[in-house]
Design a protein around this motif. Structure first.
Motif, short mmCIF file in Angstrom:
data_model
loop_
_atom_site.label_atom_id
_atom_site.label_comp_id
_atom_site.label_asym_id
_atom_site.label_seq_id
_atom_site.Cartn_x
_atom_site.Cartn_y
_atom_site.Cartn_z
N GLN A 78 8.43 2.42 9.20
CA GLN A 78 7.06 2.92 9.17
C GLN A 78 6.40 2.81 7.85
O GLN A 78 5.11 2.56 7.52
CB GLN A 78 6.97 4.39 9.87
N TYR A 79 7.10 3.19 6.70
CA TYR A 79 6.57 3.08 5.48
C TYR A 79 5.97 2.09 4.90
O TYR A 79 4.90 1.72 4.47
CB TYR A 79 7.58 3.73 4.56
N LEU A 80 6.75 0.78 5.32
CA LEU A 80 6.45 -0.68 5.08
C LEU A 80 5.30 -1.03 5.96
O LEU A 80 4.23 -1.67 5.33
CB LEU A 80 7.64 -1.46 5.27
N LYS A 81 5.06 -0.55 7.26
CA LYS A 81 3.98 -0.93 8.05
C LYS A 81 2.82 -0.34 7.39
O LYS A 81 1.76 -0.98 7.22
CB LYS A 81 4.10 -0.46 9.29
N ASP A 82 2.76 1.02 6.76
CA ASP A 82 1.50 1.54 6.24
C ASP A 82 1.12 0.86 5.10
O ASP A 82 0.07 0.49 4.64
CB ASP A 82 1.83 3.08 6.06
N TYR A 83 2.26 0.40 4.08
CA TYR A 83 1.86 -0.21 2.88
C TYR A 83 1.47 -1.40 3.06
O TYR A 83 0.23 -1.75 2.32
CB TYR A 83 3.33 -0.21 2.12
N THR A 84 1.94 -2.33 3.90
CA THR A 84 1.59 -3.64 4.18
C THR A 84 0.12 -3.65 4.80
O THR A 84 -0.70 -4.62 4.66
CB THR A 84 2.51 -4.64 4.89
N ALA A 85 -0.22 -2.58 5.40
CA ALA A 85 -1.62 -2.41 6.06
C ALA A 85 -2.56 -2.29 5.01
O ALA A 85 -3.67 -2.75 5.12
CB ALA A 85 -1.79 -1.32 7.09
N ASN A 86 -2.31 -1.90 3.77
CA ASN A 86 -3.33 -1.96 2.50
C ASN A 86 -3.21 -2.90 1.47
O ASN A 86 -3.78 -2.79 0.53
CB ASN A 86 -3.16 -0.45 1.99
N GLU A 87 -1.88 -3.64 1.63
CA GLU A 87 -1.64 -4.48 0.45
C GLU A 87 -1.14 -5.95 0.91
O GLU A 87 -0.53 -5.88 2.19
CB GLU A 87 -0.38 -3.88 -0.37
N ASN A 88 -1.52 -6.78 0.54
CA ASN A 88 -1.15 -8.33 0.61
C ASN A 88 0.03 -8.51 0.16
O ASN A 88 0.46 -8.62 -0.87
CB ASN A 88 -2.22 -8.98 -0.04
N ILE A 89 1.11 -8.78 1.02
CA ILE A 89 2.29 -9.05 0.67
C ILE A 89 2.88 -10.46 0.85
O ILE A 89 2.61 -10.86 2.16
CB ILE A 89 3.43 -8.03 1.33
N ALA A 90 3.40 -10.91 -0.15
CA ALA A 90 3.86 -12.40 -0.07
C ALA A 90 5.32 -12.51 0.34
O ALA A 90 5.76 -13.61 1.00
CB ALA A 90 3.56 -12.93 -1.38
N GLY A 91 6.05 -11.29 0.12
CA GLY A 91 7.53 -11.66 0.62
C GLY A 91 8.27 -10.24 0.40
O GLY A 91 7.80 -9.42 -0.27
N ILE A 92 9.16 -9.97 1.16
CA ILE A 92 10.26 -8.89 1.12
C ILE A 92 11.53 -9.37 0.53
O ILE A 92 12.06 -10.34 0.91
CB ILE A 92 10.29 -8.18 2.31
N VAL A 93 12.31 -8.64 -0.48
CA VAL A 93 13.38 -9.16 -0.97
C VAL A 93 14.39 -7.90 -0.49
O VAL A 93 14.19 -6.71 -1.08
CB VAL A 93 13.36 -9.28 -2.40
N VAL A 94 15.53 -8.04 -0.07
CA VAL A 94 16.52 -7.07 0.38
C VAL A 94 17.76 -7.39 -0.40
O VAL A 94 18.23 -8.40 -0.54
CB VAL A 94 16.80 -6.96 1.85
N GLY A 95 18.24 -6.14 -1.22
CA GLY A 95 19.40 -6.27 -1.94
C GLY A 95 20.70 -6.99 -1.02
O GLY A 95 20.63 -6.58 0.05
N GLU A 96 21.42 -7.50 -1.67
CA GLU A 96 22.43 -8.22 -0.90
C GLU A 96 23.90 -7.68 -1.76
O GLU A 96 24.31 -8.10 -2.66
CB GLU A 96 22.63 -9.65 -1.17
N PRO A 97 24.41 -6.44 -1.39
CA PRO A 97 25.63 -6.11 -1.89
C PRO A 97 26.90 -6.69 -1.61
O PRO A 97 27.06 -7.34 -0.40
CB PRO A 97 25.72 -4.63 -1.57
N LYS A 98 27.50 -7.02 -2.77
CA LYS A 98 28.73 -7.92 -2.76
C LYS A 98 30.10 -7.27 -3.70
O LYS A 98 29.65 -6.52 -4.41
CB LYS A 98 28.51 -9.29 -3.14
N GLN A 99 31.04 -7.75 -2.98
CA GLN A 99 32.31 -7.02 -3.73
C GLN A 99 32.45 -8.05 -4.97
O GLN A 99 31.77 -9.07 -5.12
CB GLN A 99 33.50 -7.25 -3.03
N ARG A 100 33.35 -7.82 -6.04
CA ARG A 100 33.54 -8.51 -7.20
C ARG A 100 34.05 -9.81 -6.74
O ARG A 100 33.68 -10.80 -7.68
CB ARG A 100 34.65 -7.77 -7.80
N ASP A 101 34.89 -10.05 -5.70
CA ASP A 101 35.12 -11.33 -5.42
C ASP A 101 34.24 -12.14 -4.66
O ASP A 101 34.44 -13.18 -3.88
CB ASP A 101 36.57 -11.32 -4.60
N ASN A 102 32.84 -11.84 -4.49
CA ASN A 102 31.85 -12.24 -3.95
C ASN A 102 31.88 -12.18 -2.32
O ASN A 102 30.87 -12.93 -1.86
CB ASN A 102 31.68 -13.97 -4.37
N THR A 103 32.67 -11.52 -1.80
CA THR A 103 32.50 -11.12 -0.37
C THR A 103 31.59 -10.18 -0.21
O THR A 103 31.47 -9.16 -0.94
CB THR A 103 33.99 -10.83 0.26
#
Length: 137
Positions: free
Chosen positions: A39-64
């Motif tokens: 809902q926060y993102l819907k409200d924010y994107t209603a007022n701002e032009n958004i080119a993309g969303i980046v979501v963090g990708e958590p990985k272990q030290r061994d890259n898994t």
């Protein structure tokens, strides 16, 4: 140009960062309860032009993938359904929480301020976004 949003997704809280319109500088925006995130993102994107969303990708030290990746995948499906026209990308987020905490120490924040997990989440999202910008430029 449009802004890019980054998310440091967590089960309880999610840190959010955003670029300026020229996509040069990453700045912390907020930390919200994850249950309220879409809902926060819907409200924010209603007022701002958004080119993309980046979501963090958590990985272990061994890259898994880390244990939290399963809940992130569930969220990503909802995110893609809610924002079908906005590209969604991932960015490695290893050590961002540790770097965020260290940057708080170096900035001279008092111990009480450094214990605010919301601030760590927001700084982590900013680090994720800046790493993404560095990668794509």
């Amino acid at each position: 140009m449009a802004r890019i949003i980054a998310l440091d997704f967590g089960k309880q809280r999610t840190g959010i960062a955003v670029t300026d319109e020229l996509q040069l500088i990453a700045s912390g925006l907020a930390t919200v309860n994850t249950k309220d995130l879409l809902q926060y993102l819907k409200d924010y994107t209603a007022n701002e032009n958004i080119a993309g969303i980046v979501v963090g990708e958590p990985k272990q030290r061994d890259n898994t993938p880390s244990e939290s990746e399963a809940s992130i995948q569930v969220f990503l499906k909802k995110l893609k359904t809610s924002f079908p026209l906005i590209p969604i990308d991932r960015q490695d987020e290893r050590f961002t929480s540790k770097v965020a905490f260290q940057s708080m120490v170096e900035a001279g924040l008092k111990k009480k301020q450094r214990q605010k997990k919301e601030l760590i989440d927001e700084i982590s999202a900013t680090l994720i976004l800046q790493s993404y910008l560095n990668r794509i430029q």
